[in-house]
Design a protein around this motif. Structure first.
Motif, PDB file in Angstrom:
ATOM      1  N   ASP A 177       0.821  -1.215   0.000  1.00 11.40           N
ATOM      2  CA  ASP A 177       0.000   0.000   0.000  1.00 11.40           C
ATOM      3  C   ASP A 177       0.849   1.256   0.000  1.00 11.40           C
ATOM      4  N   CYS A 178       2.137   1.127   0.195  1.00 11.84           N
ATOM      5  CA  CYS A 178       2.967   2.310   0.390  1.00 11.84           C
ATOM      6  C   CYS A 178       4.181   2.370  -0.509  1.00 11.84           C
ATOM      7  N   ASP A 179       4.270   1.511  -1.494  1.00 12.39           N
ATOM      8  CA  ASP A 179       5.439   1.537  -2.363  1.00 12.39           C
ATOM      9  C   ASP A 179       5.502   2.841  -3.127  1.00 12.39           C
ATOM     10  N   PRO A 180       6.574   3.615  -2.947  1.00 13.82           N
ATOM     11  CA  PRO A 180       6.696   4.843  -3.730  1.00 13.82           C
ATOM     12  C   PRO A 180       7.053   4.526  -5.166  1.00 13.82           C
ATOM     13  N   ASP A 181       6.542   5.338  -6.051  1.00 17.04           N
ATOM     14  CA  ASP A 181       6.838   5.166  -7.474  1.00 17.04           C
ATOM     15  C   ASP A 181       7.929   6.165  -7.842  1.00 17.04           C
ATOM     16  N   ASP A 182       9.170   5.705  -7.866  1.00 15.89           N
ATOM     17  CA  ASP A 182      10.268   6.605  -8.166  1.00 15.89           C
ATOM     18  C   ASP A 182      10.407   6.896  -9.646  1.00 15.89           C
ATOM     19  N   ASP A 226      11.902  12.041 -14.309  1.00 16.62           N
ATOM     20  CA  ASP A 226      13.084  11.286 -14.695  1.00 16.62           C
ATOM     21  C   ASP A 226      12.870  10.516 -15.991  1.00 16.62           C
ATOM     22  N   ALA A 227      11.614  10.232 -16.317  1.00 11.64           N
ATOM     23  CA  ALA A 227      11.348   9.411 -17.496  1.00 11.64           C
ATOM     24  C   ALA A 227      11.483  10.191 -18.786  1.00 11.64           C
ATOM     25  N   ALA A 228      11.291  11.495 -18.719  1.00 10.35           N
ATOM     26  CA  ALA A 228      11.267  12.284 -19.949  1.00 10.35           C
ATOM     27  C   ALA A 228      12.681  12.590 -20.419  1.00 10.35           C
ATOM     28  N   GLN A 270       2.288  18.174  -4.848  1.00 14.08           N
ATOM     29  CA  GLN A 270       3.502  17.945  -4.062  1.00 14.08           C
ATOM     30  C   GLN A 270       3.880  16.469  -4.060  1.00 14.08           C
ATOM     31  N   ALA A 271       2.872  15.609  -3.883  1.00 12.13           N
ATOM     32  CA  ALA A 271       3.148  14.172  -3.876  1.00 12.13           C
ATOM     33  C   ALA A 271       3.611  13.694  -5.245  1.00 12.13           C
ATOM     34  N   TYR A 272       2.941  14.138  -6.292  1.00 10.89           N
ATOM     35  CA  TYR A 272       3.307  13.715  -7.648  1.00 10.89           C
ATOM     36  C   TYR A 272       4.675  14.266  -8.038  1.00 10.89           C
ATOM     37  N   GLY A 273       4.935  15.513  -7.711  1.00 10.63           N
ATOM     38  CA  GLY A 273       6.206  16.123  -8.072  1.00 10.63           C
ATOM     39  C   GLY A 273       7.386  15.511  -7.358  1.00 10.63           C
ATOM     40  N   SER A 274       7.163  14.964  -6.150  1.00 10.82           N
ATOM     41  CA  SER A 274       8.263  14.351  -5.412  1.00 10.82           C
ATOM     42  C   SER A 274       8.463  12.891  -5.792  1.00 10.82           C
ATOM     43  N   GLY A 275       7.642  12.377  -6.707  1.00  9.58           N
ATOM     44  CA  GLY A 275       7.825  11.006  -7.166  1.00  9.58           C
ATOM     45  C   GLY A 275       7.038   9.971  -6.395  1.00  9.58           C
ATOM     46  N   HIS A 276       6.277  10.389  -5.347  1.00 11.65           N
ATOM     47  CA  HIS A 276       5.492   9.447  -4.551  1.00 11.65           C
ATOM     48  C   HIS A 276       4.058   9.440  -5.061  1.00 11.65           C
ATOM     49  N   LYS A 277       3.865   8.786  -6.189  1.00  6.24           N
ATOM     50  CA  LYS A 277       2.573   8.844  -6.854  1.00  6.24           C
ATOM     51  C   LYS A 277       1.470   8.193  -6.046  1.00  6.24           C
ATOM     52  N   HIS A 278       1.812   7.174  -5.232  1.00  3.17           N
ATOM     53  CA  HIS A 278       0.786   6.493  -4.447  1.00  3.17           C
ATOM     54  C   HIS A 278       0.114   7.448  -3.469  1.00  3.17           C
ATOM     55  N   LEU A 279       0.822   8.507  -3.063  1.00  5.23           N
ATOM     56  CA  LEU A 279       0.248   9.460  -2.118  1.00  5.23           C
ATOM     57  C   LEU A 279      -0.790  10.366  -2.767  1.00  5.23           C
ATOM     58  N   VAL A 280      -0.780  10.479  -4.087  1.00  2.00           N
ATOM     59  CA  VAL A 280      -1.797  11.277  -4.767  1.00  2.00           C
ATOM     60  C   VAL A 280      -3.174  10.660  -4.539  1.00  2.00           C
ATOM     61  N   GLY A 281      -3.273   9.352  -4.733  1.00  3.00           N
ATOM     62  CA  GLY A 281      -4.532   8.659  -4.478  1.00  3.00           C
ATOM     63  C   GLY A 281      -4.923   8.683  -3.017  1.00  3.00           C
ATOM     64  N   LEU A 282      -3.931   8.639  -2.132  1.00  3.48           N
ATOM     65  CA  LEU A 282      -4.219   8.693  -0.698  1.00  3.48           C
ATOM     66  C   LEU A 282      -4.835  10.033  -0.312  1.00  3.48           C
ATOM     67  N   GLN A 283      -4.286  11.143  -0.851  1.00  8.05           N
ATOM     68  CA  GLN A 283      -4.854  12.462  -0.555  1.00  8.05           C
ATOM     69  C   GLN A 283      -6.267  12.585  -1.121  1.00  8.05           C
ATOM     70  N   LEU A 284      -6.500  12.008  -2.294  1.00  4.59           N
ATOM     71  CA  LEU A 284      -7.837  12.007  -2.872  1.00  4.59           C
ATOM     72  C   LEU A 284      -8.833  11.329  -1.939  1.00  4.59           C
ATOM     73  N   GLN A 285      -8.491  10.154  -1.451  1.00  3.13           N
ATOM     74  CA  GLN A 285      -9.390   9.436  -0.542  1.00  3.13           C
ATOM     75  C   GLN A 285      -9.642  10.228   0.730  1.00  3.13           C
ATOM     76  N   ARG A 286      -8.587  10.782   1.295  1.00  8.85           N
ATOM     77  CA  ARG A 286      -8.713  11.499   2.565  1.00  8.85           C
ATOM     78  C   ARG A 286      -9.643  12.710   2.429  1.00  8.85           C
ATOM     79  N   MET A 287      -9.480  13.478   1.372  1.00 12.16           N
ATOM     80  CA  MET A 287     -10.318  14.654   1.185  1.00 12.16           C
ATOM     81  C   MET A 287     -11.764  14.247   0.897  1.00 12.16           C
ATOM     82  N   ARG A 310      11.192  19.033  -3.228  1.00  7.21           N
ATOM     83  CA  ARG A 310      10.941  17.805  -3.990  1.00  7.21           C
ATOM     84  C   ARG A 310      12.038  16.775  -3.735  1.00  7.21           C
ATOM     85  N   ILE A 311      13.272  17.231  -3.730  1.00  6.87           N
ATOM     86  CA  ILE A 311      14.404  16.315  -3.487  1.00  6.87           C
ATOM     87  C   ILE A 311      14.360  15.791  -2.056  1.00  6.87           C
TER      88      ILE A 311
END
Length: 641
Positions: free
Chosen positions: A54-59, A64-66, A260-277, A637-638
């Motif tokens: 449930d918490c794996d960050p997406d680095d 970095d991909a572009a 902030q979550a997406y820009g720092s590479g922790h994409k899983h936290l974007v969905g978490l903030q969505l649920q919380r709000m 972000r870093i």
């Protein structure tokens, strides 16, 4: 690499190379609350070994991909934090997060930079000019060419350097920065007009589609009767103040948290903030539903017409069923916007808006439900839009930021609420200042209340043209400021203001010429139509000030001075517009004409103050502040990574 640059550009190259390692996020800034929330979530994830899935960050973030990484994103042309309101659209304030740059954004930025370099004769033209052009081509080029006059410009780059620039986004960005530092990058009004048109056209369509949900409801109810039209106006005012504005205001904190979550590479936290709000907003709906269920006696104690109050209360009871969808859609929009998927909302509305028209016909006329059918159609659309957005994310794009439902969304609410409250207060204050006029109109009788519904619908519809243009101007100016092109940003601002005046004059002419025809699009009641036609000239003049105020506020956002625009709006409404409206409307007995006269004066003050500030603003200082903010954003972000 630097040998082919004009002489002035070489001297500044070293300094530019140092700065080019940062993403120019223009006027966006992080907040301590946002960093605290993300840090807490990361700490909780890292300390809970039983829930690793449930918490794996997406680095593998888009940064970095572009190709060329984010250094090539000097002219990313996406807006941020758009909120489509039920009355008037707003845009999030100062609390923003790092800009999420996708591979498509980098490609568009690269093309924009190449075009700008060509127009400044630093790169050779894409299509060489023929030795002899026809007189029509020469005339067209003179009027619409985006090329900068060649006086004082250095020679073009050599073919080998040109090839390197076109093949390498990083080199291209370095040359753009060096040329900008040397103050040899210019722009033309033709280029800025073309750019603003490209940026704003899809936004205008999106905003008009979203507001068509409200317009369709008013169209339908207006055909039922005067009393029903006034009741919808009263119910909508109550819904906006007590529900829609708080939901929209609270959800603006996701513009910070998700970005902030997406820009720092922790994409899983974007969905978490969505649920919380979403959970928070659904909890707040319980007291709101209770208030709406017993709204009839409350409204009856405020307005003199008890029949209107009873109908408005019945309308609100039906609308209770649509509030969960409103909350989910507001949160969902921020979820996709944080990923740069701004077109997702447009696609959803392209399907939802026509279905809303069909729903109004089906429930009101086909099933013969009448007034309740109009409310049912609104509920249907409010719950349809988040469902369509979910299907878009599930089957098209956006799922990489969703890691499933999580119990962690039920905790860590304190900092999020602290971050959300200022946004809610600002949006609520903006809504209340405008909606209180509907309450005042109800004191003049059912005909005036029905006329107020028509006038609000018409003016809010016309506002959906200059407001998207203001977002485009804000985005363009912010990008140019972030690229350290203060002179070009000034030129773009002037073009945006001229465009705002033209839009305002267009709306003025439209409302003036159709003042006797427009009312009958909404109602067949002669008294209501007569009142609307008397007030429309004031609303027509208001269009120029409204358009200028929207563009000016957008430009203030672009240079990082959005707080000035917000406080100017609130001060003008509460200290100037409302006192004049009530004084002229009630004391001088101008009634509805007086209410709108006060609004027109308030908007004239807003546009004057903001234009005065923009005229005296130090745009070079805005560039320095943008550099400081982008360094702070990059450091945060870093750190979060």
């Amino acid at each position: 690499m630097s040998s082919s640059l004009p002489i002035k550009g070489r001297a500044s190259l070293d300094r530019v190379l140092e700065a080019s390692s940062f993403l120019p996020s223009s006027y966006l800034s992080t907040t301590s609350f946002a960093q605290e929330i993300i840090a807490r979530d990361l700490a909780e994830c890292s300390s809970d070994e039983l829930e690793d899935d449930d918490c794996d960050p997406d680095d593998g973030s888009e940064y970095d991909a572009a190709p060329g990484n984010h250094a090539a994103a000097a002219l990313v042309s996406r807006p941020t934090g758009i909120a489509y309101g039920t009355l008037r659209p707003t845009i999030a304030g100062e609390a923003q997060g790092s800009l999420a740059v996708t591979a498509q954004d980098l490609l568009e930025s690269r093309h924009a930079e190449q075009s700008l370099l060509r127009d400044n004769h630093i790169l050779p033209p894409k299509h060489p000019r023929l030795p002899k052009d026809s007189i029509w081509k020469q005339l067209y080029r003179h009027m619409f060419s985006t090329k900068v006059p060649t006086d004082g410009l250095g020679p073009p780059l050599s073919p080998s350097t040109t090839k390197a620039l076109e093949d390498s986004p990083l080199l291209q960005h370095d040359y753009l920065e060096a040329a900008a530092s040397a103050n040899i990058i210019k722009t033309t009004w033709q280029r800025e007009a073309k750019t603003l048109t490209q940026y704003s056209r899809s936004l205008i369509v999106t905003f008009l589609l979203h507001y068509s949900v409200t317009v369709t409801s008013v169209f339908t109810v207006g055909r039922i009767g005067r009393l029903e039209l006034g009741a919808v106006s009263l119910a909508t005012m109550t819904a906006n103040i007590t529900c829609y504005a708080p939901i929209q205001g609270l959800s603006t904190c996701l513009d910070t948290l998700c970005a902030q979550a997406y820009g720092s590479g922790h994409k899983h936290l974007v969905g978490l903030q969505l649920q919380r709000m979403t959970y928070l907003l659904w909890m707040l709906l319980l007291p709101i539903a209770t208030l709406w269920w017993f709204a009839t006696p409350v409204l009856g104690s405020i307005i003199p017409d008890q029949d209107t109050a009873a109908l408005a209360g019945m309308y609100l009871r039906v609308l209770i069923l649509g509030t969960p969808g409103v909350a989910a859609f507001e949160s969902g929009k921020r979820f996709v916007q944080a990923q740069g998927l701004f077109h997702a909302t447009t696609f959803v509305l392209l399907i939802g808006a026509p279905l809303n028209v069909l729903a109004n016909w089906f429930f009101v006329w086909k099933l013969n439900w009448g007034f309740n059918g109009a409310a049912t159609a609104v509920v249907f659309t409010q719950n349809l839009l988040p469902l369509l957005l979910f299907l878009y994310v599930r089957f098209i794009e956006g799922m990489e930021c969703w890691n499933g439902l999580s119990r962690k969304a039920l905790g860590n609410w304190g900092p999020m609420i602290k971050l959300a409250l200022p946004g809610m207060i600002m949006v609520e204050a903006q809504y209340f200042a405008f909606e209180v006029l509907t309450l005042a109109a109800s004191q003049f009788g059912s005909a005036h209340l029905a006329a107020q519904s028509v006038l609000v619908t018409v003016t809010s519809t016309t506002f959906n043209i200059p407001f998207p243009l203001s977002i485009a101007a804000s985005t363009r100016v912010a990008n140019l400021i972030g690229a350290r092109l203060s002179d070009a940003a000034r030129t773009s601002a002037k073009v945006a203001l001229v465009a705002g005046i033209l839009v305002g004059l267009f709306n003025l002419g439209l409302l003036s010429s159709l003042r006797f025809q427009l009312p009958y699009l909404f109602t067949n009641d002669e008294e209501v139509a007569s009142i609307v036609s008397r007030v429309l000239p004031i609303c027509a003049v208001l269009q120029v000030f409204d358009s200028l105020a929207a563009i000016s506020h957008g430009l203030l956002r672009g240079i990082g001075r959005q707080a000035i625009g917000g406080y100017t709006n609130l001060g003008s409404y509460y200290l100037i517009a409302l006192p004049i409206s009530f004084g002229v409307g009630f004391y001088l007995k101008w009634q509805l004409e007086g209410l709108w006269f006060g609004v027109a004066v308030g908007l004239a003050v807003v546009s004057s103050v903001e234009l005065f500030y923009l005229h005296h603003a130090d745009w070079s200082h805005a560039v320095e502040e943008a550099e400081m903010r982008m360094r702070s954003d990059e450091a945060s972000r870093i750190e979060l990574k």
